[in-house]
Enzyme design. Structure first.
Site, mmCIF file in Angstrom:
data_model
loop_
_atom_site.group_PDB
_atom_site.id
_atom_site.type_symbol
_atom_site.label_atom_id
_atom_site.label_comp_id
_atom_site.label_asym_id
_atom_site.label_seq_id
_atom_site.Cartn_x
_atom_site.Cartn_y
_atom_site.Cartn_z
ATOM 1 N N GLU A 1 -34.688 24.820 -9.385
ATOM 2 C CA GLU A 1 -35.922 24.655 -8.451
ATOM 3 C C GLU A 1 -35.827 23.146 -7.744
ATOM 4 O O GLU A 1 -35.924 22.114 -8.466
ATOM 5 C CB GLU A 1 -37.024 24.724 -9.225
ATOM 6 C CG GLU A 1 -38.325 24.425 -8.013
ATOM 7 C CD GLU A 1 -39.646 24.558 -9.168
ATOM 8 O OE1 GLU A 1 -40.575 23.749 -8.621
ATOM 9 O OE2 GLU A 1 -39.676 24.934 -10.425
ATOM 10 N N LYS B 1 -46.080 31.089 -12.724
ATOM 11 C CA LYS B 1 -46.079 29.638 -13.174
ATOM 12 C C LYS B 1 -47.286 29.233 -13.876
ATOM 13 O O LYS B 1 -48.450 29.431 -13.356
ATOM 14 C CB LYS B 1 -45.738 28.702 -12.041
ATOM 15 C CG LYS B 1 -45.365 27.010 -12.539
ATOM 16 C CD LYS B 1 -44.907 26.773 -10.787
ATOM 17 C CE LYS B 1 -45.125 24.951 -11.215
ATOM 18 N NZ LYS B 1 -44.640 24.340 -10.104
ATOM 19 N N ARG C 1 -40.354 17.794 -1.911
ATOM 20 C CA ARG C 1 -41.281 16.477 -2.024
ATOM 21 C C ARG C 1 -40.321 15.355 -1.342
ATOM 22 O O ARG C 1 -40.803 14.161 -1.303
ATOM 23 C CB ARG C 1 -41.285 16.042 -3.308
ATOM 24 C CG ARG C 1 -42.211 17.086 -4.241
ATOM 25 C CD ARG C 1 -42.393 16.700 -5.784
ATOM 26 N NE ARG C 1 -42.849 17.828 -6.636
ATOM 27 C CZ ARG C 1 -43.067 17.651 -7.839
ATOM 28 N NH1 ARG C 1 -42.614 16.598 -8.440
ATOM 29 N NH2 ARG C 1 -43.428 18.667 -8.813
#
Length: 206
Positions: free
Chosen positions: A44, A131, A48
């Site tokens: 993943e 999640k 960011r």
């Protein structure tokens, strides 16, 4: 293969889904290669950093790697991530727009959930895989056990992420509703590819 089966294929591929914040594109492929060599193949890459989309593109070139995008906040980011090569999408939260966007694009999607209301929204939108984030801040294993007692009979499964460490990840994986865990410790501290390889090898997955 159904949409849920494709999500399960993502979650079951590797017990740990590393949460990757990579600033330097030059490190992307070596880090991915180190992870895959150690048995961690579901990656993943969080959106960011300015380099995130290029990192996704580079890591996707590594044989055996299944690369997705994390910290996806809207469908515009979803489209950019998929164009860069992301094969699945992870979000810190859940919104109808993101859920509908993922279903329309037929891309495996793990939305962040923190409580029963989030999960119920996801169920209403046709989702069954979530999640649990941030896992420790939201009560840790006892909290997820409580949520699982309510929703587990519906076939709901989770990827808890946030505060999980090398010392605790196996405890999370022992929960029947947990398919995999997310963690940042494998690459924490701006670790070099060599250090990532060392940490991954220590897990003994391969």
């Amino acid at each position: 293969m159904s949409y849920i089966e494709r999500l399960d294929a993502v979650m079951d591929r590797s017990p740990i889904m590393p949460v990757l914040v990579v600033e330097d594109v030059a490190k992307a492929r070596p880090i991915a290669e180190a992870l895959v060599a150690g048995g961690i193949s579901t990656l993943e890459v969080t959106l960011r950093t300015p380099a995130a989309l290029d990192v996704i593109s580079e890591m996707s070139k590594v044989e055996g790697a299944l690369v997705g995008a994390g910290t996806v906040l809207n469908t515009e980011q979803m489209d950019k991530a998929m164009k860069a090569g992301a094969k699945f999408i992870v979000s810190p939260g859940i919104t109808p727009a993101l859920a509908k966007g993922a279903l329309e694009r037929d891309v495996p999607f793990l939305p962040g959930t923190a409580n029963a209301s989030d999960i119920m929204m996801g169920l209403d939108l046709g989702l069954r895989r979530f999640k649990f984030f941030p896992a420790m801040t939201n009560g840790g294993i006892p909290a997820l056990k409580g949520l699982s007692a309510v929703f587990g009979n519906l076939g709901v499964r989770f990827c808890p992420t946030g505060g999980i460490t090398e010392a605790t990840y196996k405890d999370w994986l022992a929960l029947p509703t947990v398919g995999c865990v997310g963690g940042s410790w494998l690459t924490a501290g701006d670790a070099s590819p060599e250090e990532v390889a060392k940490r991954t090898k220590a897990l003994g997955l391969r």
